[in-house]
Design an enzyme around this catalytic site. Structure first.
Site, mmCIF file in Angstrom:
data_model
loop_
_atom_site.group_PDB
_atom_site.id
_atom_site.type_symbol
_atom_site.label_atom_id
_atom_site.label_comp_id
_atom_site.label_asym_id
_atom_site.label_seq_id
_atom_site.Cartn_x
_atom_site.Cartn_y
_atom_site.Cartn_z
ATOM 1 N N GLY A 1 -5.286 -4.290 2.565
ATOM 2 C CA GLY A 1 -4.110 -4.674 3.341
ATOM 3 C C GLY A 1 -4.415 -4.959 4.801
ATOM 4 C CB CYS B 1 -0.930 0.023 1.209
ATOM 5 S SG CYS B 1 -2.035 -1.395 1.256
ATOM 6 C CB THR C 1 -2.135 -17.263 -4.019
ATOM 7 O OG1 THR C 1 -3.512 -17.562 -3.778
ATOM 8 C CG2 THR C 1 -1.311 -18.513 -3.800
ATOM 9 N N GLY C 2 -2.848 -14.022 -2.813
ATOM 10 C CA GLY C 2 -3.111 -12.632 -3.189
ATOM 11 C C GLY C 2 -4.029 -12.466 -4.382
ATOM 12 C CB ALA C 3 -5.702 -9.926 -5.835
#
Lengths: 565, 565
Positions: free
Chosen positions: B311, B45, B121-123
């Site tokens: 976040g 961020c 694994t997030g985006a």
């Protein structure tokens, strides 16, 4: 239809709010506002900032946001309110439904009928009953006149030394204002600490900042006499005999509800000395309401009556009274949390709900405390430190109070905490709060949520915390805990506690367990800068068999005593 | 006792948090963190602020507050975590409890057993399926590599024009960063507005500010193609045919959960495209958990599944997953409010809960809205404007959502509102909030409490409000309401709406009632700068018989259209 007549006594905060709210609900009622002072609707909480030179135009204290002075003409034209200044109410006759007024300019006396009366007579500063109070150079900071007097001193720069008597909200704000004016300040406080809404160790962090900004602070000491020469103040004598030279003394040891009129009219006065009111802001006489600094309120956490003379509460209570005198008890005032905040040079200090000292005094014995120190946002955004202390009930997990001090965004912390108290939230309710996060505003896990995480860890027995005060006491008592600083060597070089600590950086700890006391019963106190690494260190030691490994909460940043560097 | 082995896939936010929490609860578990990228635990961020030059040391994005880079050595020594970077997981075998990894440097492949697996694994950024995406000069701002690329552009000052595609949080933050770097920016957004978490009229106020800071904004228009020469970007072509010259394009049209591994392993994928998890962050396989941007969450207001890639939520969910893989589902994640905030040059824009647009889309039909514009503190303290919009249920009074924009302290407003939503508070619950008040921090009645007061007045039928949009629509439809500006002549001179308004200052209104339409049925729209005086004007007119006297909420300050001056 006969017009209703509403009479409001007092033109500072609660009074004008009452009158304005009543008007909005009834365009045709007759609304008379009686004010002893010359000014109306003064932003009295702004006095210290006028004295300190934050702004220069005195009229800003008595003007609307668009710059119109809130004088009787404004009240009449914009609000339809008949505001009479320099008009002192000398008596209320509840039976006859009248008030007797004295016009201070002419000396004329007249009598006004009312259908509903609202008493907003505010509070009076307490003046200590000691010799010399009539000397020139002694003031409070409670009225526009006081503000004018102190501002003149600032502008004329002819005073070298001043003493502020009382280290509460107004004392501290006045200290800052006069210090910024270049005057040598000493704050004298009878209690062992400044800002008694904070616990000692939190107040001590603020006191260290006040000293760092150049003001002197004397606690545990009262004023025994004002000293003078030729009618002018030359100094104050403290209870312990010390004499402080000064040309100005500002008395800020608190206020008492101004209930003379209410008492004489036979209204019930509560145990705290404030006018007793019900949830409708109604006094013991159903046609008389009261609001603001002259009433007592219910603390919703303790359910006890308190005197809470705050500008925001005066406005909220006035809004309730204003509605009820028109609509007939349709609005309620739910009570107070005793939330407060204060700017202290580059720090802020705030609190809501119970401090540990207050909890003790009330006989609570099932509370837990935790201290959290952390930046308010990421370091790369220019972070400022926040130090919070949370109090929660061990059995129910309910949050009882939060204090916060430091250069960071204290206001948001206390606002958030006040909402948690309002909701009766438990610590578990706070663990997954979905707060507004972006780097300019907070850490990814907001300081408040992190404080709740620490409290949860403590309540679940996962965090074995010890307060700096308890550590200090152990050292004073010649106990010998093993003190372990787990910061890096650079940090240790820059600043350290100097209490016999051993330095083992966290990253080395698992490899250097042999450097720790062989006796697994030894008490080990771990800490770092803010005690996150200290916490991890205590867990590592516990996992390796040290039964009394603890983390000193808040770390170096929350240590309220002297440091070595 | 066999050591438990925890494997975590993903080293950005949720992954490291999961691993760290697990370690704190079990010093002896084996914890392996697998990360495809070179870096670990990146403050993603913070990328826009690095690009924009708020700070210069890239390492601050991957360092602890004391400046230690969070590399595998740090994870091993300080956290006891085996973090393996440049290690891509290529398959999960839930039956065998293994993951297959490819080491990106060596190309070696190996297999790791797990007792519990956590997928973080997030985006992935969405790239529009249009021609030219392979040209040089097109990037996202999603990785350290992207941040390095854009920061280099800033430092080298060799780019004149850039297009930011997408006006959401990241698009706007990127726009600010590049504008501050001296690059000519155009933001292109497919929707009719920027920041779609806000309602149109709130977003419009932000858009006006973005334009005032020098950036160009094109809404209602998508990108049809990237244009190039010799493999380099030279411009973008919009859906309506417009061509914009540029050497740089930043694509920020959103992200999609990265669920390839989870899908291939047979884990249930939810309706939003994120991995389905229960309140323990457990997937459809009881030994596999998931957290962060790859999962879907429950919106606690609508009880619907949403993808909320934030976040703070990634960290909170990681904390829950980290506890549960060790302690066995003792922690829960309660859901999201979809709270968000964003700095936009000198403004902030935030939201929590439902916008009006979201409420409409969900078929709510019993909501009420109110707009409040006010300074965040007294004028004499250097006030900044706040404009809030609150949504509440008409029947229950329950608050459904709050948006806030402006140069004032938006962060505290949204934090307070998020707490109100968390508590399921009604508007009545907010009327007497005991908030931290002192002039450096807020008005005596905090903006948030004042917003609740307005909503209460509206729900009780005391405030007949009309939104700026509704007024504008009336004018567009050639309706002829009587428009009444009740500000002072000076204010009118400085800035006015220019929509055929009549000026009668509030203080004159009671004496000039004959200047108003004779027909008491005429719709009269009153306003002032922030519509407090406008509200009082509407009440005066109602009391004198005008049945359709209304106040335009938020006044001149909340008018999202062009003004005359």
């Amino acid at each position: 239809m006969k017009k209703k007549r509403i009479v409001v006594i007092g033109g500072s905060a609660a009074g004008p709010k009452t009158a304005a709210k009543a008007r909005r609900l009834d365009e045709h009622a007759e609304i008379i506002l009686l004010q002893k002072d010359k000014d109306l609707s003064m932003a009295s909480c702004g006095y210290p900032y006028y004295v300190g030179g934050v702004f220069d135009d005195r009229n800003e204290l008595i003007s609307t946001p668009t710059g119109v002075v809130r004088n009787p003409k404004f009240f009449l034209n914009a609000k339809g309110i008949d505001a009479r200044t320099e008009t002192e109410v000398v008596a209320i006759d509840p039976k006859e439904h009248t008030v007797t007024c004295k016009h201070l300019q002419s000396g004329d006396v007249d009598t006004i009928n009312y259908d509903k009366l609202v008493v907003c007579t505010g509070a009076r500063p307490i003046i200590p009953p000691i010799p010399g109070t009539d000397l020139d150079g002694i003031t409070t900071l409670q009225s526009m006149k006081d503000a004018d007097f102190l501002r003149k001193i600032r502008d004329e720069k002819n005073i070298r030394k001043a003493v502020v008597i009382g280290g509460g909200l107004i004392g501290i704000e006045t200290c800052e204002a006069l210090e910024l004016a270049g005057i040598d300040i000493t704050v004298v406080e009878l209690a062992p600490q400044l800002l008694t809404f904070l616990d000692w160790e939190m107040a001590e962090i603020v006191e260290n900042h006040v000293r760092a900004k150049g003001s002197n602070v004397i606690t545990n000491n009262g004023v025994a006499a004002f000293l003078g020469e030729g009618g002018k103040l030359t100094g104050v004598k403290l209870a312990n005999g010390t004499e402080l030279e000064c040309e100005l003394a500002v008395v800020a040891i608190g206020v008492r509800p101004n209930v003379d009129l209410a008492k004489a009219a036979g209204l019930t006065i509560g145990e705290t000395g404030g006018i007793a009111v019900n949830e409708y802001m109604q006094t013991s006489d159903p046609d008389i309401y009261a609001a603001g600094d002259c009433v007592e309120s219910r603390n919703v956490i303790t359910n006890k009556k308190v005197h809470a003379p705050m500008g925001d509460l005066a406005n909220l209570q006035g809004r309730v009274a204003g509605e009820n005198v028109i609509a007939g008890n349709t609005a309620t005032f739910s009570g107070v949390l005793q939330t407060g905040i204060c700017k202290v040079f580059d720090f802020s200090a705030g609190s809501t709900g119970l401090s540990e000292a207050a909890a003790k005094q009330l006989g609570y014995d099932t509370y837990e405390t935790v201290v959290n120190a952390s930046p308010d946002k990421p370091g790369f955004m220019g972070a400022n430190l926040l130090i919070s202390k949370m109090l929660a009930d061990k059995k129910t997990g309910k949050v009882l109070g939060v204090q916060c001090v430091g250069p960071g965004d204290v206001s948001k912390q206390i606002a958030t905490a006040a909402m948690a108290l309002k909701g009766g939230f438990t610590v578990d309710d706070l663990i997954n709060l979905d707060m507004p996060y972006a780097p300019p505003f907070s850490l990814a896990i907001d300081h408040f949520v992190a404080t709740a995480h620490l409290m949860q860890n403590k309540l679940k027995g996962r965090l074995q915390g010890i307060s700096p005060c308890a550590v200090h006491e152990k050292l004073e008592n010649h106990e010998k805990p093993f003190i372990l600083d787990v910061r890096g060597p650079d940090e240790f070089e820059q600043m350290r506690l100097g209490i016999g600590e051993t330095l083992i950086p966290l990253g080395m700890l698992r490899k250097r367990l042999e450097d720790l006391p062989e006796d697994k019963e030894t008490e080990i106190i771990c800490y770092c800068k803010i005690s996150l690494r200290g916490y991890e260190a205590s867990l590592i030691l516990q996992a390796h068999g040290w039964k009394n490994a603890k983390v000193m909460e808040g770390g170096v940043m929350a240590w309220p005593y002297n440091r070595e560097k």
